[in-house]
Design a protein around this motif. Structure first.
Motif, short mmCIF file in Angstrom:
data_model
loop_
_atom_site.label_atom_id
_atom_site.label_comp_id
_atom_site.label_asym_id
_atom_site.label_seq_id
_atom_site.Cartn_x
_atom_site.Cartn_y
_atom_site.Cartn_z
N GLU A 1 0.82 -1.21 0.00
CA GLU A 1 0.00 0.00 0.00
C GLU A 1 0.85 1.27 0.00
OE1 GLU A 1 -4.02 -0.53 2.41
OE2 GLU A 1 -2.28 -1.25 3.49
N ALA A 2 1.86 1.31 0.89
CA ALA A 2 2.65 2.54 1.05
C ALA A 2 3.32 2.93 -0.26
CB ALA A 2 3.69 2.33 2.14
N VAL A 3 3.97 1.97 -0.90
CA VAL A 3 4.69 2.26 -2.15
C VAL A 3 3.72 2.71 -3.23
CG1 VAL A 3 5.92 1.13 -4.03
CG2 VAL A 3 6.65 0.76 -1.70
N ILE A 4 2.59 2.04 -3.31
CA ILE A 4 1.65 2.32 -4.40
C ILE A 4 0.89 3.62 -4.18
CG2 ILE A 4 -0.52 1.46 -5.42
CD1 ILE A 4 0.88 -1.28 -5.50
N TYR A 5 0.40 3.82 -2.96
CA TYR A 5 -0.39 5.04 -2.74
C TYR A 5 0.47 6.30 -2.69
CZ TYR A 5 -4.11 1.70 -1.74
OH TYR A 5 -5.01 0.69 -1.84
N ALA A 6 1.79 6.13 -2.52
CA ALA A 6 2.67 7.30 -2.53
C ALA A 6 3.23 7.54 -3.94
CB ALA A 6 3.81 7.11 -1.54
N SER A 7 2.79 6.75 -4.90
CA SER A 7 3.28 6.93 -6.27
C SER A 7 2.47 8.01 -6.99
CB SER A 7 3.19 5.61 -7.04
OG SER A 7 1.83 5.32 -7.31
N TYR A 8 2.89 8.35 -8.17
CA TYR A 8 2.20 9.36 -8.99
C TYR A 8 0.71 9.01 -9.13
CZ TYR A 8 0.93 11.80 -13.32
OH TYR A 8 0.29 12.56 -14.27
N THR A 9 0.43 7.75 -9.42
CA THR A 9 -0.97 7.32 -9.58
C THR A 9 -1.69 7.35 -8.22
OG1 THR A 9 -0.29 5.89 -11.37
CG2 THR A 9 -2.45 5.45 -10.45
N ARG B 1 -14.31 8.07 -3.54
CA ARG B 1 -14.05 9.47 -3.22
C ARG B 1 -13.64 9.60 -1.74
NH1 ARG B 1 -15.28 14.32 -5.71
NH2 ARG B 1 -15.61 15.99 -4.23
N HIS B 2 -14.34 8.85 -0.91
CA HIS B 2 -14.04 8.88 0.52
C HIS B 2 -12.60 8.38 0.74
CE1 HIS B 2 -14.38 8.33 4.80
NE2 HIS B 2 -14.06 7.06 4.69
N PHE B 3 -12.24 7.32 0.02
CA PHE B 3 -10.90 6.73 0.16
C PHE B 3 -9.82 7.72 -0.30
CE2 PHE B 3 -7.45 4.26 -1.83
CZ PHE B 3 -6.95 3.65 -0.69
N SER B 4 -10.15 8.49 -1.34
CA SER B 4 -9.15 9.43 -1.89
C SER B 4 -8.74 10.49 -0.88
CB SER B 4 -9.71 10.12 -3.13
OG SER B 4 -10.01 9.16 -4.09
N GLY B 5 -9.62 10.82 0.05
CA GLY B 5 -9.27 11.86 1.00
C GLY B 5 -9.08 11.32 2.41
N ARG C 1 -3.72 6.89 -4.89
CA ARG C 1 -4.98 6.21 -4.58
C ARG C 1 -5.83 6.00 -5.82
NH1 ARG C 1 -3.53 9.41 -0.31
NH2 ARG C 1 -4.11 8.84 1.83
N ASN C 2 -5.50 6.69 -6.92
CA ASN C 2 -6.27 6.50 -8.16
C ASN C 2 -6.08 5.11 -8.76
OD1 ASN C 2 -7.36 9.03 -8.09
ND2 ASN C 2 -5.71 9.95 -9.27
N ILE C 3 -5.19 4.33 -8.19
CA ILE C 3 -5.02 2.95 -8.63
C ILE C 3 -6.35 2.21 -8.54
CG2 ILE C 3 -4.33 2.17 -6.32
CD1 ILE C 3 -2.87 0.68 -9.45
N GLN C 4 -7.21 2.69 -7.63
CA GLN C 4 -8.50 2.02 -7.46
C GLN C 4 -9.34 2.07 -8.74
OE1 GLN C 4 -10.88 3.91 -4.43
NE2 GLN C 4 -9.99 5.89 -4.89
N HIS C 5 -9.12 3.11 -9.57
CA HIS C 5 -9.87 3.16 -10.83
C HIS C 5 -9.42 2.03 -11.76
CE1 HIS C 5 -11.28 6.78 -9.16
NE2 HIS C 5 -10.26 7.55 -9.51
N GLY C 6 -8.10 1.79 -11.74
CA GLY C 6 -7.57 0.68 -12.54
C GLY C 6 -8.08 -0.66 -12.03
#
Lengths: 284, 386
Positions: free
Chosen positions: B187-195, B377-381, B197-202
């Protein structure tokens, strides 16, 4: 470039960090504190994983929450517990993370090759990571953090679990990567940063204790650190920093406001400062 | 969000050994259902006879059909077919749809408010009944006396099973995908990347795509096996409202009354399309649960508890005479799945409106789509607690 302004973080009623204010310019910053002092919380806020309860974090004057992906685009992060996909090879994993960092395949491929060479993993680039040692995984971790050539590199306890040889190699690697960028390295192991950090941040009781160069920190104890034989009775109050073995037997390393009779002060080092500041709080 | 990321997310699902085990078990079960039902319920030799006869007599019942059938060589199958088709009446000519509605009102003692809606639904059905009467839909041969068995096997049992399997797979795989980073501590590596939390759209795109693929595969392979066992080449154009197809309910036996005339092949395609929509709804349910619950195993348990609650809600509400709740609960995704054998028909006591399943399915897409968007949306913030 990066500034933390009056940041407080609470988890419900638990206060993790209070009113932290810091400024970061290019160079290596060591974040030194015992476990549980709030290092990871601070780093998680710098990486946007956590949001400050109060205060703000600014990158070149703009709130990082507002910058969003624009900020994360200049960020490289190696978390304390670096997770990975066991069945991936380093190449596959880095390719995936490169895509998440917005890099296209053509840009990513040579960069991955270059970084694998830098972290000495080129010969195992196509081997599944489930067979890797802790040191090898940390090297994959540093490679992924460097993928986008970040202006801000954050490393949370990067040497945890590494053997001394790997720790030295890792330290040299960090040093070589520290040109023209901000590197924030969190650790509770003094030797990790004493030779490479330009400034050291100490957190105490969930607040900022100080942010100074190693020299300035050591000067805090100048003339107050002594080594005395363990069997010597001291009449004056002192704070024990540690004990170690010398040719003459066991010696105590102490901080004392007034010199014990017959002893001259010794040069304080960063570990003395750490032990002096955190006293009873544990840590190394 | 690049296609490469969606592809990687799909790979994560495909790398799950349990997926392939579940998939294989589904196919084994479906084959077992086909063969078991065939062995115990279906008269193969009679179906073969009807097929051969239809080539001579045509597939529309009536005087000409009976004359041609009479001229054929005597056999047990001929006698059976003759009895089933001789002087059959156009059942739709005298059928008053409102009477069907009245039967439900009486048997279930529906309160006035709901009785009025039920009558109104069957009033809306009357033009269709008239159309079926005018077009002689009831005279469609279909598979004669074996029609009910074949139709039930394909649409009541197999379709419901296949759709159920795909729905469970779509929901569980979505939950798995949303919990994947937590399970792997990435989680840490992915959510701190350019993408970030938007990874969830993928993940959402990959999960829905996987839902479509798994549904297509399970339904496609099962249908191929089914059509390999039963030759449908000669009955595709039969009307599903043939007199040989009927619905048995507590109110009695009634014709298979669809809201628009359906040749068999069109009905199958429509059902498959609606089944796909239902699978996507379950994918969205999985996305909402996956977003709320980081642990995939816990998410799976939550999903089954939710499904169980949806399944039992109508029984509980009907038992308590809470009719408004009962009729609303029939729009729940699990209830829509349970009623899939009568989709596109009047649906009896289950429904108060025409095209209940179509409205219900698309309504669910909107509702679960909104819930997915809100949870994302809730997760994004929100803090990512590691």
């Amino acid at each position: 470039m990066l500034s933390v302004e009056h940041v407080t973080k609470k988890y419900g009623s638990y206060l993790a960090l209070e009113n932290i204010t810091l400024e970061f310019e290019n160079g290596v910053y060591g974040l030194l504190a015992p476990n549980g002092a709030g290092k990871t919380t601070l780093l998680n806020m710098l990486t946007t994983l956590l949001l400050p309860t109060e205060g703000e974090i600014l990158w070149e004057g703009t709130d990082i929450a507002a910058l969003g992906k624009q900020y994360r685009n200049i960020l490289g992060y190696l978390p304390q517990h670096f997770g990975y996909y066991r069945d991936n090879t380093p190449k596959q994993f880095l390719r995936y993370l490169a895509a998440l960092k917005g890099m296209d395949g053509k840009t990513a491929a040579p960069r991955i090759q270059e970084l694998l060479k830098l972290v000495a993993l080129l010969d195992v680039a196509d081997k599944k990571m489930k067979k890797f040692s802790g040191g090898m995984l940390q090297r994959v971790g540093i490679a992924q953090a460097m993928l986008n050539d970040p202006k801000l590199l954050i490393l949370d306890e990067p040497t945890a679990g590494l053997d001394p040889r790997e720790r030295v190699r890792f330290r040299n690697l960090i040093h070589s990567l520290s040109q023209n960028r901000i590197v924030i390295l969190s650790t509770h192991i003094v030797s990790d940063i004493e030779t490479i950090a330009g400034k050291i941040i100490l957190l105490k009781n969930h607040e900022l204790y100080c942010c100074k160069s190693p020299g300035e920190l050591c000067n805090m104890l100048a003339g107050r650190v002594f080594e005395v034989p363990a069997d010597r009775k001291l009449s004056k109050p002192y704070q024990l920093l540690g004990e170690h073995q010398t040719e003459a037997g066991t010696a105590l390393r102490i901080v004392c406001e007034t010199p014990p009779d017959g002893f001259s002060p010794v040069a304080p080092n960063l570990e003395d400062v750490f032990l002096y500041v955190y006293g009873d709080e544990g840590g190394k | 969000m690049t296609l490469y990321i969606v592809k990687c997310e799909l790979k994560k699902i495909a790398s799950l050994p349990m997926l392939w085990i579940f998939f294989s078990l589904c196919l084994i079960l479906n084959v077992g259902i086909i063969e078991g039902y065939r062995y115990s319920n279906v008269d193969d030799s009679f179906i073969s006879y009807v097929k051969e006869t239809a080539a001579i007599t045509g597939t529309e019942l009536g005087g000409e059909f009976s004359e041609r059938l009479a001229g054929l060589k005597d056999s047990e199958e001929k006698r059976r077919l003759y009895e089933e088709t001789y002087e059959v009446k156009n059942i739709y000519e005298d059928l008053k749809a409102v009477d069907l509605g009245q039967a439900y009102i009486s048997v279930y003692a529906l309160p006035d408010r709901w009785a009025a809606l039920m009558r109104n639904k069957y009033r809306c059905l009357q033009p269709m009944v008239d159309e079926l009467a005018r077009s002689n839909a009831g005279f469609s041969l279909y598979a004669a006396g074996e029609t009910k068995n074949l139709h039930d096997l394909l649409f009541s049992i197999l379709f419901r099973t296949v759709t159920g399997e795909a729905c469970v797979l779509a929901a569980l795989c979505m939950i798995f995908l949303y919990g994947y980073e937590y399970q792997n501590k990435t989680e840490a590596v992915i959510y701190a990347s350019y993408t970030g939390r938007n990874i969830q759209h993928g993940k959402l795109a990959a999960g829905l795509l996987f839902g479509c693929l798994s549904y297509s595969l399970i339904a496609g392979i099962t249908l191929l096996i089914y059509l390999g066992v039963f030759d449908y080449s000669w009955i595709w154009s039969s009307n599903v409202s043939s007199i040989f197809n009927y619905v048995e309910e507590i109110t009695g036996i009634k014709p298979f009354l669809t809201w628009i005339p359906f040749p068999l092949w069109e009905y199958l395609l429509a059902m498959l399309g609606l089944g796909l929509v239902l699978t996507l709804i379950f994918g969205l349910i999985g996305a909402v649960i996956g977003r709320l619950c980081k642990n995939s195993y816990l998410g799976a348990v939550l999903f089954f508890l939710l499904a169980l609650a949806m399944m039992t809600a109508p029984y509980f509400l009907a038992e308590k005479d809470l009719w408004s709740g009962y009729f609303i609960s029939q729009f729940l995704p699990v209830c829509l799945w349970l009623s899939s054998s009568v989709w596109l028909t009047d649906m009896g006591i289950i429904s108060l409106i025409p095209f209940h399943e179509t409205i219900g399915l698309f309504g669910n897409v909107i509702i679960w789509g909104i819930l997915t968007a809100v949870s994302s949306r809730h997760f994004s913030g929100k803090d990512v607690l590691l």
